[in-house]
Scaffold this active site. Sequence first.
Site, short mmCIF file in Angstrom:
data_model
loop_
_atom_site.label_atom_id
_atom_site.label_comp_id
_atom_site.label_asym_id
_atom_site.label_seq_id
_atom_site.Cartn_x
_atom_site.Cartn_y
_atom_site.Cartn_z
CB CYS A 66 -0.92 -0.02 1.22
SG CYS A 66 -1.93 1.44 1.35
CB CYS B 90 -0.64 2.50 4.08
SG CYS B 90 -2.08 1.77 3.32
CG ASP B 91 3.19 1.27 4.33
OD1 ASP B 91 2.75 1.69 5.41
OD2 ASP B 91 2.99 0.12 3.91
#
Length: 309
Positions: free
Chosen positions: A131, A134-135
């Site tokens: 992701c 997300c990261d």
Amino acid sequence: MEKVVIIGTGCAGLTAAIYTARANLNPLVLAGPMPGGLLTTTSIVENYPGFPEGVDGFELMTRMQKQAERFGARVKFAVLEKAELDRSPLRLTVDGEIIESQTLIIASGAGHRHLGLENEHKLETRGVTYCATCDGALPMFRNQPLVVVGGGDSACEEATYLTRFGSVVYLIHRRDQLRASKIMADRTLANPKIKPIWDSVLTDILDVNQNKVTGVRLKNLKTGQESELPCAGVFIAVGHVPNTQVFQGQIDMDENGYVKTTEGTQTSAKGVFVAGDCHDHVYRQAITAAGEGCAAAIDCERYLAALHA
Ligand code: NAP
């Protein structure tokens, strides 16, 4: 006893919740391990009708949940552990508690497919991720070469997003043509920070000894040539697997675990309906999942009405 339990709070589950709540069925909605579903890991959603400027995936899901709750849906953060669907009422074990329900709408979505490399798992959270939203902004990826694996819309989206952070983004695809929609593919290939590497697969991720990602080993499928590519992050976007393991043996599924339907959204178990990515492996869009959630809610409502007629 519940009238309707809905598994999943992605587009399919929450749309089913809006419709069944508005039909006064007081649905219980179980959020599961990924509340809001996969869309919460997307950045901007540009193809959901009604949002000409696009909408943040997380915001869209938050709004859908609020809309469902406004009409009486009860969203519970709990995980379904067991489903007994060959009986009436249906019996569900949720966080150790038994819940009985007349009907069930399965909208459990899909999770990220893994490459299956030994070091992929070992280096997860150490530079291997599924992701970018997300990261991607983590300090370890800043101004570093990054790798995205895959050739679909997700891979293109991840690669484009990562150009904000990485020094260069290598897009590694096993064929010489992207699977992504034309608009996404064109946009991706026109980005000067994205370097496609065609006909290639990862054979290893380095370096477990250093406990972080330092590079990948690649194999060109056409020439057989192997090479190493230094990078600080590996973003894997090679599709999805349906979250249906808990229903194995209880309802008919295809060989990949997608739930089969008999008529409309009805599954092989009485009173059990399905919607979204755990069933649909063809369209897999936020809007089609929402549409199926609506259809499942209507099928469910009609089933209950016939039961009590
Ligand atoms: P996808 O379309 O199934 O693409 C998966 C990609 O991964 C394919 O290019 C596939 O290669 C590759 N792949 C699969 N297994 C692999 C393996 N073991 N090793 C290497 N490569 C592998 O999945 P997706 O990109 O996640 O998209 C899923 C759905 O969501 C699609 O319907 C897509 O349109 C939708 N989506 C839409 C948007 C948007 O419109 N904003 C954004 C994201 C996703 P092959 O091409 O060779 O099969």
